[in-house]
Write a protein that holds these residues in place. Sequence first.
Motif, PDB file in Angstrom:
ATOM      1  N   THR A   1     -48.560 -92.600  17.179  1.00 13.27           N
ATOM      2  CA  THR A   1     -48.299 -92.565  18.613  1.00 13.27           C
ATOM      3  C   THR A   1     -46.812 -92.816  18.823  1.00 13.27           C
ATOM      4  O   THR A   1     -46.104 -93.246  17.890  1.00 13.27           O
ATOM      5  N   LYS A   2     -46.350 -92.602  20.021  1.00  6.70           N
ATOM      6  CA  LYS A   2     -44.926 -92.826  20.321  1.00  6.70           C
ATOM      7  C   LYS A   2     -44.541 -94.282  20.054  1.00  6.70           C
ATOM      8  O   LYS A   2     -43.498 -94.554  19.449  1.00  6.70           O
ATOM      9  N   ALA A   3     -45.365 -95.222  20.464  1.00  6.91           N
ATOM     10  CA  ALA A   3     -45.075 -96.652  20.261  1.00  6.91           C
ATOM     11  C   ALA A   3     -45.090 -96.996  18.769  1.00  6.91           C
ATOM     12  O   ALA A   3     -44.220 -97.741  18.294  1.00  6.91           O
ATOM     13  N   GLU A   4     -46.046 -96.460  18.035  1.00  2.83           N
ATOM     14  CA  GLU A   4     -46.120 -96.721  16.601  1.00  2.83           C
ATOM     15  C   GLU A   4     -44.893 -96.157  15.888  1.00  2.83           C
ATOM     16  O   GLU A   4     -44.318 -96.806  15.012  1.00  2.83           O
ATOM     17  N   GLU A   5     -44.491 -94.958  16.283  1.00  6.70           N
ATOM     18  CA  GLU A   5     -43.326 -94.342  15.655  1.00  6.70           C
ATOM     19  C   GLU A   5     -42.059 -95.142  15.966  1.00  6.70           C
ATOM     20  O   GLU A   5     -41.196 -95.308  15.105  1.00  6.70           O
ATOM     21  N   GLN A   6     -41.966 -95.656  17.171  1.00  6.65           N
ATOM     22  CA  GLN A   6     -40.797 -96.459  17.552  1.00  6.65           C
ATOM     23  C   GLN A   6     -40.708 -97.717  16.678  1.00  6.65           C
ATOM     24  O   GLN A   6     -39.634 -98.063  16.182  1.00  6.65           O
ATOM     25  N   VAL A   7     -41.828 -98.369  16.448  1.00  4.00           N
ATOM     26  CA  VAL A   7     -41.852 -99.554  15.583  1.00  4.00           C
ATOM     27  C   VAL A   7     -41.523 -99.157  14.143  1.00  4.00           C
ATOM     28  O   VAL A   7     -40.755 -99.847  13.460  1.00  4.00           O
ATOM     29  N   MET A   8     -42.063 -98.038  13.679  1.00  2.00           N
ATOM     30  CA  MET A   8     -41.770 -97.588  12.313  1.00  2.00           C
ATOM     31  C   MET A   8     -40.289 -97.268  12.141  1.00  2.00           C
ATOM     32  O   MET A   8     -39.703 -97.590  11.109  1.00  2.00           O
ATOM     33  N   GLN A   9     -39.675 -96.643  13.153  1.00  2.00           N
ATOM     34  CA  GLN A   9     -38.239 -96.336  13.062  1.00  2.00           C
ATOM     35  C   GLN A   9     -37.445 -97.622  12.826  1.00  2.00           C
ATOM     36  O   GLN A   9     -36.532 -97.657  11.998  1.00  2.00           O
ATOM     37  N   VAL A  10     -37.820 -98.679  13.541  1.00  2.39           N
ATOM     38  CA  VAL A  10     -37.140 -99.968  13.377  1.00  2.39           C
ATOM     39  C   VAL A  10     -37.399-100.516  11.975  1.00  2.39           C
ATOM     40  O   VAL A  10     -36.471-100.960  11.291  1.00  2.39           O
ATOM     41  N   LEU A  11     -38.642-100.486  11.513  1.00  2.00           N
ATOM     42  CA  LEU A  11     -38.964-100.999  10.183  1.00  2.00           C
ATOM     43  C   LEU A  11     -38.268-100.201   9.082  1.00  2.00           C
ATOM     44  O   LEU A  11     -37.821-100.770   8.088  1.00  2.00           O
TER      45      LEU A  11
ATOM     46  N   GLU B   1     -34.476-101.890  25.528  1.00  2.20           N
ATOM     47  CA  GLU B   1     -34.941-102.460  26.803  1.00  2.20           C
ATOM     48  C   GLU B   1     -35.700-101.385  27.565  1.00  2.20           C
ATOM     49  O   GLU B   1     -35.354-100.217  27.464  1.00  2.20           O
ATOM     50  N   PRO B   2     -36.663-101.705  28.368  1.00  2.00           N
ATOM     51  CA  PRO B   2     -37.283-103.020  28.504  1.00  2.00           C
ATOM     52  C   PRO B   2     -38.152-103.312  27.277  1.00  2.00           C
ATOM     53  O   PRO B   2     -38.931-102.457  26.842  1.00  2.00           O
ATOM     54  N   LYS B   3     -37.965-104.466  26.692  1.00  2.00           N
ATOM     55  CA  LYS B   3     -38.669-104.831  25.475  1.00  2.00           C
ATOM     56  C   LYS B   3     -40.148-105.109  25.769  1.00  2.00           C
ATOM     57  O   LYS B   3     -40.482-105.715  26.778  1.00  2.00           O
ATOM     58  N   PRO B   4     -41.020-104.644  24.874  1.00  2.00           N
ATOM     59  CA  PRO B   4     -42.445-104.956  25.037  1.00  2.00           C
ATOM     60  C   PRO B   4     -42.686-106.432  24.722  1.00  2.00           C
ATOM     61  O   PRO B   4     -41.822-107.108  24.161  1.00  2.00           O
ATOM     62  N   ALA B   5     -43.864-106.918  25.055  1.00  2.00           N
ATOM     63  CA  ALA B   5     -44.228-108.301  24.747  1.00  2.00           C
ATOM     64  C   ALA B   5     -44.374-108.464  23.233  1.00  2.00           C
ATOM     65  O   ALA B   5     -44.714-107.513  22.524  1.00  2.00           O
ATOM     66  N   TYR B   6     -44.136-109.656  22.759  1.00  2.00           N
ATOM     67  CA  TYR B   6     -44.279-109.989  21.343  1.00  2.00           C
ATOM     68  C   TYR B   6     -45.668-109.593  20.840  1.00  2.00           C
ATOM     69  O   TYR B   6     -45.800-108.982  19.776  1.00  2.00           O
ATOM     70  N   ASN B   7     -46.706-109.937  21.618  1.00  2.00           N
ATOM     71  CA  ASN B   7     -48.079-109.626  21.213  1.00  2.00           C
ATOM     72  C   ASN B   7     -48.322-108.125  21.103  1.00  2.00           C
ATOM     73  O   ASN B   7     -49.118-107.679  20.274  1.00  2.00           O
ATOM     74  N   THR B   8     -47.655-107.351  21.944  1.00  2.00           N
ATOM     75  CA  THR B   8     -47.790-105.893  21.892  1.00  2.00           C
ATOM     76  C   THR B   8     -47.246-105.367  20.562  1.00  2.00           C
ATOM     77  O   THR B   8     -47.896-104.558  19.890  1.00  2.00           O
ATOM     78  N   VAL B   9     -46.059-105.830  20.184  1.00  2.00           N
ATOM     79  CA  VAL B   9     -45.454-105.394  18.920  1.00  2.00           C
ATOM     80  C   VAL B   9     -46.326-105.843  17.747  1.00  2.00           C
ATOM     81  O   VAL B   9     -46.563-105.083  16.808  1.00  2.00           O
ATOM     82  N   SER B  10     -46.824-107.069  17.811  1.00  2.00           N
ATOM     83  CA  SER B  10     -47.692-107.594  16.764  1.00  2.00           C
ATOM     84  C   SER B  10     -48.945-106.730  16.603  1.00  2.00           C
ATOM     85  O   SER B  10     -49.366-106.410  15.489  1.00  2.00           O
ATOM     86  N   THR B  11     -49.531-106.318  17.713  1.00  6.53           N
ATOM     87  CA  THR B  11     -50.717-105.461  17.686  1.00  6.53           C
ATOM     88  C   THR B  11     -50.391-104.103  17.075  1.00  6.53           C
ATOM     89  O   THR B  11     -51.147-103.584  16.249  1.00  6.53           O
ATOM     90  N   ILE B  12     -49.266-103.521  17.459  1.00 10.60           N
ATOM     91  CA  ILE B  12     -48.865-102.214  16.922  1.00 10.60           C
ATOM     92  C   ILE B  12     -48.656-102.304  15.414  1.00 10.60           C
ATOM     93  O   ILE B  12     -49.085-101.424  14.661  1.00 10.60           O
ATOM     94  N   VAL B  13     -48.024-103.379  14.953  1.00 10.94           N
ATOM     95  CA  VAL B  13     -47.792-103.547  13.519  1.00 10.94           C
ATOM     96  C   VAL B  13     -49.123-103.661  12.767  1.00 10.94           C
ATOM     97  O   VAL B  13     -49.290-103.078  11.692  1.00 10.94           O
ATOM     98  N   ARG B  14     -50.070-104.370  13.343  1.00  8.18           N
ATOM     99  CA  ARG B  14     -51.387-104.484  12.689  1.00  8.18           C
ATOM    100  C   ARG B  14     -52.103-103.127  12.653  1.00  8.18           C
ATOM    101  O   ARG B  14     -52.796-102.807  11.685  1.00  8.18           O
ATOM    102  N   ILE B  15     -51.944-102.331  13.696  1.00 10.33           N
ATOM    103  CA  ILE B  15     -52.519-100.974  13.701  1.00 10.33           C
ATOM    104  C   ILE B  15     -51.861-100.138  12.606  1.00 10.33           C
ATOM    105  O   ILE B  15     -52.542 -99.410  11.870  1.00 10.33           O
TER     106      ILE B  15
END
Length: 125
Positions: free
Chosen positions: A5-15, A32-46
């Motif tokens: 997904t777009k959010a997953e790809e964004q996190v992967m680009q950072v990793l 910005e605007p930064k997502p909540a910590y829990n949101t990023v944590s959930t995406i990483v677990r996915i």
Amino acid sequence: MKELTKAEEQVMQVLWDLKEGFVKDILEKLPEPKPAYNTVSTIVRILEKKGFVSYKAYGKTHEYYPLVPRDEYRHFFLKNFLGGYFGGSFNKLVSFFAKEENMDLKELEEMLKHVKQDLSKPEDE
């Protein structure tokens, strides 16, 4: 391999850029605007469940790192993109962009020159 997904790809680009990091490190690098910590944590677990990342545990804290290289995902994504939108034809893709961008012959020749230079470079550059 599954498409992200777009959010997953964004996190992967950072990793991929970080090579490894904690959720707080990933969050710092997101725009910005930064997502909540829990949101990023959930995406990483996915991403972990999808087989894209793994982690090293330090007590209750996890340091994440990519399992799928950026180039491998890029190849997968482009192959699916070409197949889905351009019938698998790179020529149709280039033609589409040339028409969309109103490129003249000189611009197309310049693009071809860059492609030839890129193809002549060793892959690890």
